[in-house]
Motif scaffolding. Structure first.
Motif, mmCIF file in Angstrom:
data_model
loop_
_atom_site.group_PDB
_atom_site.id
_atom_site.type_symbol
_atom_site.label_atom_id
_atom_site.label_comp_id
_atom_site.label_asym_id
_atom_site.label_seq_id
_atom_site.Cartn_x
_atom_site.Cartn_y
_atom_site.Cartn_z
ATOM 1 N N ALA A 11 0.855 -1.188 0.000
ATOM 2 C CA ALA A 11 0.000 0.000 0.000
ATOM 3 C C ALA A 11 0.888 1.235 0.000
ATOM 4 C CB ALA A 11 -0.889 -0.004 1.229
ATOM 5 N N TYR A 12 0.467 2.273 -0.702
ATOM 6 C CA TYR A 12 1.287 3.480 -0.702
ATOM 7 C C TYR A 12 0.918 4.406 0.438
ATOM 8 C CZ TYR A 12 -2.478 6.216 -2.743
ATOM 9 O OH TYR A 12 -3.666 6.843 -2.955
ATOM 10 N N MET A 13 -0.086 4.029 1.205
ATOM 11 C CA MET A 13 -0.376 4.786 2.421
ATOM 12 C C MET A 13 -0.914 3.842 3.483
ATOM 13 S SD MET A 13 -3.562 6.989 0.973
ATOM 14 C CE MET A 13 -3.517 8.073 2.410
ATOM 15 N N ASP A 14 -1.067 4.357 4.701
ATOM 16 C CA ASP A 14 -1.517 3.520 5.799
ATOM 17 C C ASP A 14 -3.027 3.319 5.705
ATOM 18 O OD1 ASP A 14 -1.878 2.224 8.219
ATOM 19 O OD2 ASP A 14 -2.275 4.133 9.211
ATOM 20 N N PHE A 58 -5.849 4.407 8.364
ATOM 21 C CA PHE A 58 -6.183 5.822 8.504
ATOM 22 C C PHE A 58 -6.186 6.246 9.969
ATOM 23 C CE2 PHE A 58 -7.284 4.746 4.285
ATOM 24 C CZ PHE A 58 -6.948 5.871 3.557
ATOM 25 N N ASN A 59 -5.177 5.734 10.678
ATOM 26 C CA ASN A 59 -4.946 6.093 12.085
ATOM 27 C C ASN A 59 -6.111 5.724 12.995
ATOM 28 O OD1 ASN A 59 -2.648 7.110 10.978
ATOM 29 N ND2 ASN A 59 -2.799 9.136 11.880
ATOM 30 N N MET A 60 -6.911 4.727 12.597
ATOM 31 C CA MET A 60 -8.025 4.322 13.451
ATOM 32 C C MET A 60 -7.680 3.083 14.284
ATOM 33 S SD MET A 60 -11.456 5.089 11.190
ATOM 34 C CE MET A 60 -11.107 3.978 9.833
ATOM 35 N N ARG A 81 -5.147 -0.815 14.558
ATOM 36 C CA ARG A 81 -4.935 -2.051 13.804
ATOM 37 C C ARG A 81 -5.254 -3.298 14.642
ATOM 38 N NH1 ARG A 81 -2.277 -1.577 8.972
ATOM 39 N NH2 ARG A 81 -2.042 -3.539 7.860
ATOM 40 N N LEU A 118 -9.168 9.386 19.057
ATOM 41 C CA LEU A 118 -8.065 8.729 18.356
ATOM 42 C C LEU A 118 -6.733 9.309 18.802
ATOM 43 C CD1 LEU A 118 -9.428 8.570 14.689
ATOM 44 C CD2 LEU A 118 -9.549 6.836 16.466
ATOM 45 N N GLU A 119 -6.774 10.537 19.261
ATOM 46 C CA GLU A 119 -5.564 11.272 19.610
ATOM 47 C C GLU A 119 -5.811 11.844 20.996
ATOM 48 O OE1 GLU A 119 -1.893 12.563 18.915
ATOM 49 O OE2 GLU A 119 -3.031 11.642 17.291
ATOM 50 N N ARG A 176 -9.095 8.441 -3.943
ATOM 51 C CA ARG A 176 -7.844 8.996 -3.435
ATOM 52 C C ARG A 176 -6.607 8.291 -3.974
ATOM 53 N NH1 ARG A 176 -7.578 10.755 2.800
ATOM 54 N NH2 ARG A 176 -9.809 10.561 2.480
#
Lengths: 341, 425
Positions: free
Chosen positions: A109-112, A115-117, A119, A191-192, A292
């Motif tokens: 994958a070229y990105m994660d 989506f920072n949710m 794993r 999430l943060e 995207r």
């Protein structure tokens, strides 16, 4: 285009398993030493598929209602997690290829794709329908058991679990649904640290299981089913006699090639309103789910905007014939000019 | 040459006025495309991103046509044509007969010699300064991908060409697509409006697994093998801190309205050590100091199986801004959450570029993207050398990456940089 409806019928002489049949119990499937998942037996039976036109929030593609019979099968208790998906994704015995060709695993994958949710313990998302199907094929080869995506009919049968109300076992959307499902009204979480809660997916299996013991069919992530999306699928097969094991395969284009998209997701997700979680609600995949990806050709594995899309597996009680298996496993479709989804 | 973002803002405004005057005084000599009906497009670099960018360019409002294309390799060029031809929406917009398909190291010159109004530049980053210069010399409007250089001399060439583009009134749009994303644009308004108070620090990361690579084929020379695996060679990609992490560093610069003045960092090549992955690092961690006294803590990693994170966060005296894919929010005294519709920034950047050309209202991303690129290069200089590196050092360095000439033949791989031993450059 010609609509093709295939009924997967049991062989003559097969008898449905009786309750307590030792060959038809729930079991734990191991994928790797540290990765397992649970399968739940679902007795065969009949139900009314779709929704009545009086149902609030209903889409026209949910009718007319059809009488359906399904054969017994096992269904995965929870949605496929990243841990399960990553066993395949990191299986170095498989080549990485741009094509889901029945053998390969996804290209990097070229990105994660979380989506920072999160794993660990969370459902896998952002995979194309072809990727989900290929995962099933890989799993079948690895376990010597035939796993595949559920058909729309099997999915709805399992979701309804004997009920015939709009929200199935979850009951009223204002009361029972929040106990049974993650959707836009209750999925927000932090999430943060320090930042406000935002809608996101949740670890699988945290909400109350339905009457048959299955979790998160409604909400969390919407789930790929095997079928091609046809808005008028039910109208095309509507009739007096019950339909046995309906499975809507792709129609053919003018050159006789199977049309590749769209497919159906069921159950609604963490970012959907309650009405998308209704047992009969159908949603067609969209090119926007791949928006995207700035490359052409776009990845046939990932849907970068499919953050609401995951899946779970089923296993038919009766081992299907090779021809029947091929209907689910046939991945070497011609490359279509359309955008993957 | 010392530059700051603030001085850049002033330059832009002044230059825009001057350009307007010039245009008014020299009617009939407007830059290519402005005011005309159909916009003709050329493409340099026919890979997946170049093909995607062309599709987006062709789908902007108004008549568009692809008239010339170039690539180092004929197979990439032909794949591009095939893939574009499969898109029904582009029917009638692609007109690249054999004589306007250019292959080889000098192929780009064929595109500039064509009558295109806009050039899309999507070759590996090493070639960007040369191609951008040539584009401006040929008076073409430009879309060029990020990063725009791999070393300081390259950045200086882009800065100079961007200045020239400004004088010519050409539109220059870069592939830092976050600048065309509704969510980012809105949160930046909030930040620049003072929602966070005085900014104390920021942190940003692009931590993910490894990317694609192509197995070496027996007939490939060293040069061809490196070009086809350009990600893994500093001379071609700038290393992943420049090639990928530039997006996040750019967002922090954007929030700070400045570039950093100093960097220190560490990094290495710990896991992705197979020679097929060239010689670049697989992780970098850099601390950037800004003139205001604010710091930015930056991380980037391409190692499978680790915790992933792609995001930017800015912390001020009155609140915090959190930005990650599809989510933008501010906490503290001026709480705010993005609730608008997410757009497709890859399409919008082209919509904006083509609308600017048609309206004769040029914008110029050149300096912005050059500074963001140099921010990443400065970080790499710090991680490769283990030394502190100032902005002026980074801007004025003479370290040039890459061979003297581009010939298909032997080309040894640069050694893996050793902190403490390598000069900053």
């Amino acid at each position: 285009m010609v609509v093709s409806l295939v009924c997967l019928t049991a062989c003559d002489g097969d008898v449905d398993p009786k309750p307590g049949d030792p060959n038809f119990r729930g079991y734990i499937q191991q994928v790797r030493d540290d990765v397992t998942f649970e399968m739940i037996p679902i007795a065969g039976g009949s139900f009314r598929m779709g929704s009545p036109d009086t149902e609030p929030g209903r889409g026209a593609d949910e009718g007319p209602q059809i009488e359906v019979e399904v054969d017994p099968f096992w269904i995965e208790k929870c949605e496929v997690t990243w841990a399960q998906f990553d066993v395949w994704n990191t299986d170095t015995t498989r080549p990485q290829s741009k094509q889901p060709d029945g053998v390969s695993r996804p290209t990097p994958a070229y990105m994660d794709m979380t989506f920072n949710m999160g794993r660990d313990g969370y459902p896998a998302i952002c995979m194309s329908h072809a990727a989900a199907r290929q995962y099933c094929k890989w799993l079948s080869e690895k376990t010597s058991r035939f796993y595949r995506l559920p058909t729309e009919a099997e999915w709805e049968y399992a979701c309804r679990a004997g009920t015939d109300t709009a929200y199935a076992c979850a009951g009223d959307p204002t009361a029972g649904l929040a106990d049974a499902a993650w959707f836009d009204q209750n999925s927000a979480r932090v999430l943060e640290p320090g930042a406000p809660a935002v809608p996101a997916y949740h670890p699988v299996g945290q909400k109350k299981p339905n009457a048959w013991g299955i979790c998160d069919l409604q909400g969390n992530v919407a789930e790929w089913v095997a079928d091609h999306y046809l808005a008028d699928a039910y109208a095309a097969v509507h009739g007096a006699a019950p339909r046995k094991n309906p499975y809507f395969e792709p129609p053919r284009d003018e050159l006789g090639r199977p049309v590749r998209f769209p497919h159906v997701v069921r159950g609604g997700s963490w970012r959907d309103a309650a009405s998308a979680l209704r047992a009969a609600a159908r949603r067609s995949s969209e090119p926007a789910w791949n928006e995207r990806d700035p490359q052409i050709p776009k990845s046939l594995w990932y849907l970068t905007e499919g953050q609401h899309v995951g899946f779970r597996v089923v296993r038919p009680f009766r081992e299907p014939s090779p021809e029947e298996r091929a209907r689910f496993e046939n991945l070497d479709l011609p490359v279509s000019p359309r955008i993957p989804r | 040459m010392t530059t700051t973002r603030r001085s850049f803002m002033r330059t832009t405004a002044a230059a825009a006025t001057a350009t307007g005057l010039t245009a008014a005084l020299t009617a009939g000599r407007t830059p290519q495309g402005q005011g005309s009906d159909e916009l003709k497009i050329g493409l340099i670099g026919c890979g997946g991103r170049g093909t995607g960018a062309i599709s987006q360019a062709l789908k902007t409002k108004g008549a568009t046509r692809l008239v010339a294309i170039a690539d180092m390799f004929v197979d990439r060029l032909e794949e591009c044509v095939t893939n574009l031809a499969e898109d029904e929406a582009l029917k009638g917009r692609i007109e690249v007969p054999k004589q306007r398909r250019f292959v080889g190291a000098d192929a780009y010159q064929g595109v500039f010699a064509s009558d295109c109004d806009v050039v899309v530049i999507a070759t590996p980053p090493h070639f960007r300064p040369q191609h951008f210069e040539a584009a401006i010399a040929a008076k073409k409007n430009v879309f060029f991908e990020k990063p725009v250089a791999v070393d300081s001399p390259g950045v200086r060439r882009v800065l100079a060409a961007a200045e020239k583009a400004q004088q010519l009134g050409l539109v220059v749009c870069c592939g830092l697509q976050r600048h065309h994303s509704n969510g980012y644009l809105e949160i930046m308004k909030q930040i620049h409006g003072g929602a966070l108070g005085r900014i104390l620090f920021a942190r940003c990361s692009w931590n993910q697994g490894g990317l694609w690579h192509k197995d070496r084929q027996p007939q490939w020379s060293d040069m061809e093998w490196q070009l086809r695996n350009w990600l893994y060679f500093t001379w071609l990609s700038g290393d992943h801190i420049v090639e990928q992490h530039v997006h996040n560093l750019d967002v922090v610069n954007w929030a700070m309205q400045a570039h950093p003045v100093k960097a220190r960092g560490m990094g290495g090549r710990q896991v992705r050590t197979d020679p097929k992955f060239g010689h670049i690092f697989d992780h970098h961690a850099v601390q950037y100091l800004y003139e205001s006294g604010a710091w930015c803590f930056s991380e980037c990693r391409q190692i499978d199986g680790c915790a992933n994170d792609v995001s930017e966060h800015v912390y001020g005296t009155h609140g915090e801004a959190h930005m990650d894919t599809g989510r933008w929010r501010i906490t503290g005294e001026n709480e705010w959450t993005w609730s608008g519709k997410n757009n497709d920034p890859y399409q919008t950047e082209h919509d904006d570029l083509f609308a600017a050309i048609r309206a004769g209202k040029p914008f110029n991303d050149g300096r912005m993207v050059a500074e963001s690129t140099l921010t990443a290069i400065m970080g790499r200089m710090a991680t490769y050398s283990g030394k502190e590196v100032t902005w002026d050092q980074a801007l004025n360095s003479d370290e040039k990456w890459g061979p003297a000439s581009y010939e298909f033949g032997p080309l040894p791989v640069d050694p893996v940089p050793m902190p403490g031993q390598k000069k900053p450059g």
